[in-house]
Scaffold this motif. Structure first.
Motif, PDB file in Angstrom:
ATOM      1  N   TYR A 265      61.984  27.484  38.842  1.00  0.00           N
ATOM      2  CA  TYR A 265      62.820  26.429  38.252  1.00  0.00           C
ATOM      3  C   TYR A 265      63.663  25.766  39.332  1.00  0.00           C
ATOM      4  CZ  TYR A 265      66.477  24.112  35.581  1.00  0.00           C
ATOM      5  OH  TYR A 265      67.333  23.186  35.065  1.00  0.00           O
ATOM      6  N   GLN A 266      63.704  24.421  39.306  1.00  0.00           N
ATOM      7  CA  GLN A 266      64.524  23.660  40.255  1.00  0.00           C
ATOM      8  C   GLN A 266      65.216  22.522  39.513  1.00  0.00           C
ATOM      9  OE1 GLN A 266      61.765  22.374  43.287  1.00  0.00           O
ATOM     10  NE2 GLN A 266      61.959  24.275  44.441  1.00  0.00           N
ATOM     11  N   GLN A 267      66.505  22.368  39.794  1.00  0.00           N
ATOM     12  CA  GLN A 267      67.286  21.279  39.205  1.00  0.00           C
ATOM     13  C   GLN A 267      67.314  20.109  40.172  1.00  0.00           C
ATOM     14  OE1 GLN A 267      69.014  21.617  36.042  1.00  0.00           O
ATOM     15  NE2 GLN A 267      69.046  19.406  36.248  1.00  0.00           N
ATOM     16  N   ARG A 273      62.352  20.687  37.291  1.00  0.00           N
ATOM     17  CA  ARG A 273      60.927  20.968  37.375  1.00  0.00           C
ATOM     18  C   ARG A 273      60.734  22.471  37.502  1.00  0.00           C
ATOM     19  NH1 ARG A 273      61.264  17.934  42.641  1.00  0.00           N
ATOM     20  NH2 ARG A 273      61.624  19.498  44.265  1.00  0.00           N
ATOM     21  N   PHE A 274      59.582  22.922  37.033  1.00  0.00           N
ATOM     22  CA  PHE A 274      59.285  24.349  37.046  1.00  0.00           C
ATOM     23  C   PHE A 274      57.785  24.533  36.860  1.00  0.00           C
ATOM     24  CE2 PHE A 274      60.583  22.852  32.874  1.00  0.00           C
ATOM     25  CZ  PHE A 274      59.574  23.292  32.032  1.00  0.00           C
ATOM     26  N   SER A 275      57.340  25.765  36.996  1.00  0.00           N
ATOM     27  CA  SER A 275      55.927  26.086  36.796  1.00  0.00           C
ATOM     28  C   SER A 275      55.776  27.034  35.624  1.00  0.00           C
ATOM     29  CB  SER A 275      55.342  26.725  38.061  1.00  0.00           C
ATOM     30  OG  SER A 275      55.353  25.821  39.141  1.00  0.00           O
ATOM     31  N   ARG A 370      77.795  21.647  36.192  1.00  0.00           N
ATOM     32  CA  ARG A 370      78.148  22.137  37.529  1.00  0.00           C
ATOM     33  C   ARG A 370      76.960  22.013  38.492  1.00  0.00           C
ATOM     34  NH1 ARG A 370      83.681  22.417  37.731  1.00  0.00           N
ATOM     35  NH2 ARG A 370      84.565  24.048  36.395  1.00  0.00           N
ATOM     36  N   GLN A 371      75.755  22.258  37.976  1.00  0.00           N
ATOM     37  CA  GLN A 371      74.564  22.149  38.816  1.00  0.00           C
ATOM     38  C   GLN A 371      74.302  20.714  39.242  1.00  0.00           C
ATOM     39  OE1 GLN A 371      71.672  24.024  36.181  1.00  0.00           O
ATOM     40  NE2 GLN A 371      71.497  25.775  37.561  1.00  0.00           N
ATOM     41  N   ILE A 372      74.482  19.779  38.304  1.00  0.00           N
ATOM     42  CA  ILE A 372      74.183  18.374  38.588  1.00  0.00           C
ATOM     43  C   ILE A 372      75.265  17.743  39.462  1.00  0.00           C
ATOM     44  CG2 ILE A 372      73.773  16.099  37.569  1.00  0.00           C
ATOM     45  CD1 ILE A 372      72.756  17.523  35.063  1.00  0.00           C
ATOM     46  N   TRP A 373      76.538  18.051  39.168  1.00  0.00           N
ATOM     47  CA  TRP A 373      77.660  17.437  39.878  1.00  0.00           C
ATOM     48  C   TRP A 373      78.577  18.526  40.461  1.00  0.00           C
ATOM     49  CZ3 TRP A 373      76.720  15.725  34.656  1.00  0.00           C
ATOM     50  CH2 TRP A 373      76.002  14.524  34.580  1.00  0.00           C
TER      51      TRP A 373
END
Length: 490
Positions: A265-267, A273-275, A370-373
């Motif tokens: 998983y990646q933000q 996106r993820f597999s 928090r992850q996005i900003w």
């Protein structure tokens, strides 16, 4: 895969012509009304306030009274549908009983609507609305023309319900008051099971789980159960009852034992996106999702699982997930503002509206923001929803709400409940202060404009402002964006 050319001719309910909805303005009630009016029934109803759904229903020539009045119940009404929010002393309900009109609750009429379809239900404490919408989007792109009823409004089409010509009926199933036990789907998804609505289950989560098991047993032997095993109670339910449940069972999640395992998983800002590893097919697939968060990755995996199970083309699934626009009031970015002119900082404020009202949902909203900003301060305006929820989850609320930088707490949106001692906004505010991490601000104002102005003059730049709650808090966020539009940045 079942024949795409299969079209349903739904038999009409004999001697039923005029159907009246008490509490028609909710998304579930409005969705059912939409389906029934498109099937040719005369529909009318009542609610206390006008909203987006009642306005949409008006466009379908549905007469709506904005008052519960016994005079609205006339002798030509053949069937009454009541919302779960309707009390026994409701004047329209009393009048209907005097006229001996058949009365059904929302789940009962939903069960009748699903009777002639291939029913797909989504259950769980969180994620039902988004998962339902994701499945609908995939099935629609696959030209299956599904029917669906959703608890939220889809951004890409402004829909919350749709009558299709195909065989699939996709809907949320509500466990909050055991009403999901009326339904008889062929496939069911369980996103998660948590401490929620336990007042209907003797405040015992094990009783809640027993009712989930009872529901799963209703799935036919040729049907399918799709369940996230990242959730402890889900995992426990399946593990203890795998010999009892004879249906097909597909597990999913980050858990390495899942049949469909999510990994890598990646933000990436507002997207992720993820597999996915579909172990039975020994197939790995990369997914790009147009909405953020681990929770939405799991929702998308559930949608992938059911789509793969019925045999849809992977390219359609991948395309649908990549282009999914999201749901209104689910981490919904409303726009960008500049601070009040008296605030020296001129960096902008990102405004988000989110429906989450359970600590787990709020925690995920905070985590995603928090992850996005990561370099912005996080301000939350929180409207508690129901006294019983505060009472049952007080410790969790205190811990989670302390994770923001600034917290405004509004008065409780009671949803018809009577107050409970030490389960109100004032007590919650005091307990958060006692924890000593942040200093929450209690707002006792009632008027939307007053609340909006009180908050706006305190906003500093370089922040993310989240309106959090399931009540009417979105009216305040809407006013903010409307009245401060001169400060919007393109």
């Amino acid at each position: 895969m079942l024949n795409k050319k299969f079209f349903k001719k739904i038999p009409k309910m004999k001697n039923i012509h005029h159907i009246y909805f008490i509490g028609i303005g909710g998304s579930g009630m409005g969705g059912i009304a939409t389906i029934l009016v498109k099937q040719g029934y005369k529909i009318s109803g009542s609610d206390l306030f006008s909203n987006f759904i009642t306005k949409k229903l008006n466009l379908l020539n549905i007469k709506i009274y904005f008052k519960h009045d016994a005079k609205n119940i006339t002798s030509d009404i053949d069937l009454i549908i009541i919302s779960t929010a309707i009390k026994h002393n409701n004047p329209e309900l009393i009048a209907a009983k005097k006229l001996n009109i058949t009365i059904l609750n929302r789940a009962q009429i939903l069960a009748e609507l699903m009777r002639f379809f291939y029913g797909i239900t989504i259950t769980g404490t969180h994620g039902k609305t988004t998962t339902t919408a994701l499945i609908y989007k995939i099935f629609k792109l696959a030209k299956l023309s599904p029917t669906f009823i959703n608890g939220g409004i889809l951004k890409f089409s402004e829909e919350y319900a749709h009558l299709g010509s195909g065989q699939y009926f996709i809907t949320e199933a509500d466990e909050s008051n055991k009403s999901f036990l009326y339904l008889n789907p062929i496939i069911n998804i369980i996103t998660n099971i948590e401490k929620e609505h336990l007042n209907f289950y003797n405040n015992n989560i094990e009783i809640l789980k027993k009712n989930f098991l009872k529901f799963l047993k209703k799935i036919p032997f040729y049907g399918c159960i799709i369940i996230c095993i990242d959730n402890f109670h889900n995992y426990d339910l399946i593990k203890k009852n795998k010999n009892i449940l004879k249906q097909n069972i597909i597990t999913y999640g980050f858990n390495k034992n899942a049949d469909i395992q999510l990994y890598n998983y990646q933000q990436n800002n507002y997207r992720c996106r993820f597999s996915l590893l579909e172990k039975k097919k020994n197939l790995s697939i990369k997914i790009n999702l147009n909405i953020p968060g681990y929770h939405n990755a799991l929702n998308a995996t559930a949608a992938f699982a059911i789509s793969s199970y019925i045999g849809l083309d992977y390219s359609i699934i991948i395309k649908s997930l990549k282009n999914f626009e999201g749901i209104k009031r689910r981490f919904d970015i409303l726009g960008i503002l500049l601070p009040h002119k008296n605030i020296k900082c001129k960096k902008n404020i990102i405004v988000i509206d989110d429906y989450g009202h359970h600590p787990t949902e709020i925690n995920m909203t905070i985590k995603t923001a928090r992850q996005i900003w990561p370099n912005r301060k996080l301000i939350m305006i929180f409207q508690p929803h129901r006294y019983s929820r505060i009472s049952n989850l007080l410790t969790e609320f205190i811990k989670i709400l302390s994770k923001v930088d600034t917290l405004f707490i509004l008065e409780v949106y009671a949803a018809g409940e009577i107050p409970i001692k030490n389960a109100n906004s004032e007590y919650l505010t005091k307990q958060i202060k006692k924890l000593g991490i942040i200093n929450p601000i209690l707002i006792k104002l009632k008027n939307y404009y007053d609340i909006m102005n009180n908050i706006y003059v305190q906003l500093k730049g370089n922040t993310v402002l989240i309106f959090q709650g399931a009540g009417d808090i979105n009216n305040i966020s809407s006013l903010l964006m409307k009245n401060k539009s001169q400060n919007l940045k393109n």
